[in-house]
Design a protein around this motif. Structure first.
Motif, short mmCIF file in Angstrom:
data_model
loop_
_atom_site.label_atom_id
_atom_site.label_comp_id
_atom_site.label_asym_id
_atom_site.label_seq_id
_atom_site.Cartn_x
_atom_site.Cartn_y
_atom_site.Cartn_z
N VAL A 22 0.94 -1.25 0.00
CA VAL A 22 -0.05 0.07 0.02
C VAL A 22 0.78 1.21 -0.04
CG1 VAL A 22 -2.08 -1.28 0.93
CG2 VAL A 22 -0.17 0.00 2.35
N THR A 23 2.10 1.19 0.14
CA THR A 23 3.14 2.25 0.35
C THR A 23 3.72 2.52 -1.13
OG1 THR A 23 4.89 1.26 0.95
CG2 THR A 23 3.26 1.90 2.50
N VAL A 39 -6.31 -6.58 -7.78
CA VAL A 39 -7.15 -5.29 -7.34
C VAL A 39 -7.75 -4.86 -8.66
CG1 VAL A 39 -7.00 -3.04 -6.65
CG2 VAL A 39 -5.36 -4.58 -5.56
N THR A 40 -7.02 -4.75 -9.71
CA THR A 40 -7.96 -4.10 -11.09
C THR A 40 -9.10 -5.26 -11.59
OG1 THR A 40 -5.74 -3.30 -11.58
CG2 THR A 40 -7.18 -3.45 -13.48
N LEU A 41 -8.65 -6.47 -11.49
CA LEU A 41 -9.55 -7.53 -11.76
C LEU A 41 -10.67 -7.62 -10.73
CD1 LEU A 41 -10.42 -9.95 -13.59
CD2 LEU A 41 -8.81 -11.36 -12.05
N SER A 42 -10.43 -7.53 -9.57
CA SER A 42 -11.53 -7.58 -8.63
C SER A 42 -12.47 -6.21 -9.01
CB SER A 42 -11.20 -7.29 -7.26
OG SER A 42 -10.33 -6.41 -6.91
N LYS A 43 -12.07 -5.08 -9.38
CA LYS A 43 -12.75 -4.07 -9.92
C LYS A 43 -13.53 -4.36 -11.05
CE LYS A 43 -14.05 0.65 -10.31
NZ LYS A 43 -14.87 0.59 -11.33
N HIS A 44 -13.11 -4.87 -12.10
CA HIS A 44 -13.71 -5.33 -13.29
C HIS A 44 -14.91 -6.36 -12.97
CE1 HIS A 44 -11.31 -3.25 -15.91
NE2 HIS A 44 -10.17 -4.01 -15.60
N LYS A 45 -14.67 -7.34 -11.98
CA LYS A 45 -15.78 -8.31 -11.65
C LYS A 45 -16.91 -7.69 -10.86
CE LYS A 45 -12.92 -12.42 -11.87
NZ LYS A 45 -13.04 -13.85 -11.47
N ASN A 46 -16.47 -6.62 -9.89
CA ASN A 46 -17.49 -6.07 -9.00
C ASN A 46 -17.20 -4.56 -8.94
OD1 ASN A 46 -18.63 -5.41 -6.65
ND2 ASN A 46 -18.17 -7.12 -5.29
N GLY A 47 -18.13 -3.77 -9.38
CA GLY A 47 -18.01 -2.59 -9.59
C GLY A 47 -17.88 -1.52 -8.33
N GLU A 52 -9.67 2.49 -4.39
CA GLU A 52 -9.66 2.94 -2.68
C GLU A 52 -10.32 2.01 -1.80
OE1 GLU A 52 -11.12 6.13 0.28
OE2 GLU A 52 -12.38 5.69 -1.51
N ASN A 53 -11.25 1.35 -2.03
CA ASN A 53 -11.76 0.43 -1.04
C ASN A 53 -11.11 -0.98 -1.07
OD1 ASN A 53 -13.90 1.78 0.31
ND2 ASN A 53 -15.25 1.21 -1.40
N VAL A 54 -10.50 -1.32 -2.11
CA VAL A 54 -9.70 -2.55 -2.15
C VAL A 54 -8.61 -2.31 -1.34
CG1 VAL A 54 -8.45 -4.53 -3.28
CG2 VAL A 54 -10.62 -3.82 -3.96
N ILE A 205 -20.45 4.69 8.11
CA ILE A 205 -21.71 4.79 7.29
C ILE A 205 -21.37 4.35 5.67
CG2 ILE A 205 -23.79 6.32 6.03
CD1 ILE A 205 -23.55 7.78 8.86
N PHE A 206 -20.34 5.33 5.11
CA PHE A 206 -19.85 5.43 3.84
C PHE A 206 -18.93 4.27 3.30
CE2 PHE A 206 -21.67 9.60 4.68
CZ PHE A 206 -22.96 9.50 3.83
N ARG A 207 -18.01 3.67 4.27
CA ARG A 207 -16.88 2.99 3.92
C ARG A 207 -17.50 1.52 3.14
NH1 ARG A 207 -12.29 3.32 1.76
NH2 ARG A 207 -11.85 4.55 3.59
N TYR A 208 -17.03 1.12 1.81
CA TYR A 208 -17.36 0.05 1.26
C TYR A 208 -19.05 0.28 0.82
CZ TYR A 208 -13.50 -2.08 3.54
OH TYR A 208 -12.21 -2.50 3.95
N TYR A 209 -19.36 1.46 0.59
CA TYR A 209 -20.77 2.10 0.23
C TYR A 209 -21.61 1.31 1.05
CZ TYR A 209 -17.88 3.09 -3.67
OH TYR A 209 -16.85 4.01 -4.54
N GLY A 210 -21.24 1.43 2.34
CA GLY A 210 -22.34 0.61 3.30
C GLY A 210 -22.75 -0.68 3.10
N LEU A 211 -21.98 -1.40 2.45
CA LEU A 211 -22.29 -3.00 2.18
C LEU A 211 -21.90 -4.07 2.90
CD1 LEU A 211 -21.28 -2.86 -1.96
CD2 LEU A 211 -23.88 -3.11 -0.84
#
Length: 346
Positions: A22-23, A39-47, A52-54, A205-211
């Protein structure tokens, strides 16, 4: 070096790697490049899995996987009482690496993992499997990924919804099991909170969009509470509405509420609706007014099985500080069921 010590050292090394990752400005070696690709692939699979969240999830795990933290967590347990077994893990995929804690618990107690991954969060878990196997080749045999029907396991830990839990209870009733259902997190406000505390509540409230089940989906407030204070304090989170999936949910839920003529409060990125339920849709926060803190505490005690975290200050036992729901310790078990104890006793 015994197997337990090898496993322990492997997780310490994983923690060091995640903290380094992360640094980095730019990934610069084989494994950091592979994680960056995951990280990039996980974003493609799950919007919902924005970089930032990953990265937040990776950073959080990196901070937990230290020799000191792992030792302190495991100290109360007698790991030598474990009877080696294969544990089926049915993983959720609502937030990044949500199934990692179960994977860690099973392996560090000396057991084998047989995991059914969620299609919403498989890239990161598969990366971790490969990375651990590169440090300690024994993991090639102790971490298996299910492909189709699950057979040949001695215990199961399954995470799902209230609906899937009924199926899990039927399907896995012959073996020792932990079956998790929907849980929500709440905050109890008194009106005396500082702006800093309320701003920190925005993270809950907002981290991970509340999921996540640790995301605050409802607030309890006194009868005369003025929501302007809360709206003002969380306004710094308003860029969240630039995320397309979030803004679509915001627009949709707002339209539904307005057409149903519900009374709502709205600040352009968060809808507040008075509602008895604990579970609010994305971009919504339910609220309920209370007359007596003592009566509210009785209700929350009675509803303990529906709640994961309670954010408050000097109100309930086991409460969580504002802004900390998404920073669980290793001993903060989902549904408050001690996973390590379960694994050692079955």
């Amino acid at each position: 070096m015994n197997d337990h010590h090898k496993t322990f050292i492997a997780f310490v090394k994983l923690g060091h790697f995640l903290r380094e990752f992360v640094t980095l400005e730019t990934p610069n070696d084989e494994w950091s490049i592979k994680l960056d690709e995951a990280v990039t692939l996980s974003k493609h699979k799950n919007g919902w899995f924005t970089r930032e969240n990953v990265t937040h999830a990776i950073k959080s795990w990196g901070e937990l996987l230290t020799e000191e933290q792992l030792s302190a967590w495991l100290e109360p347990y007698n790991l030598s009482q474990n009877k080696p077994k294969t544990v089926a893990l049915i993983m959720a995929g609502n937030i990044p690496l949500v199934g990692f804690h179960d994977l860690l618990c099973v392996l560090i107690t000396g057991n084998k993992v047989f995991a059914k991954l969620s299609s919403n969060d498989n890239a990161l878990i598969l990366f971790i499997k490969d990375y651990l196997s590169s440090i300690e080749p024994a993991f090639k045999d102790t971490i298996k990924i299910a492909d189709g029907k699950m057979e040949g396991f001695d215990a199961v830990i399954a995470t799902g919804s209230n609906n899937t839990s009924r199926y899990f209870e039927h399907y896995f009733n012959k073996v020792p099991n932990i079956i998790r259902k929907n849980r929500n997190s709440i905050a109890v406000l008194t009106g005396n909170e500082s702006e800093e505390q309320l701003n920190a509540l925005g993270e809950d409230i907002f981290r991970y969009y509340g999921l996540g089940c640790r995301s605050v989906s409802k607030v309890f407030v006194p009868k005369s509470y003025d929501f302007d204070t809360l709206f003002k304090a969380v306004y710094s989170y308003h860029p969240i509405v630039d995320q397309v999936k979030y803004s679509n949910n915001y627009d949709y839920n707002k339209a539904v509420y307005l057409m149903s003529e519900f009374k709502i409060l709205d600040n352009g990125f968060l809808i507040l609706k008075e509602d008895k339920s604990y579970s609010s849709p994305i971009a919504s926060l339910f609220y309920e007014r209370y007359e007596s803190l003592n009566l509210l505490k009785e209700r929350l005690t009675a509803d303990a099985n529906e709640l994961q975290c309670i954010v408050s200050e000097n109100i309930v036992e086991g409460e969580i500080t504002f802004g900390q729901t998404q920073q669980p310790s290793l001993a903060d078990y989902a549904d408050n069921v001690d996973t390590v104890d379960f694994l050692l006793k079955n």
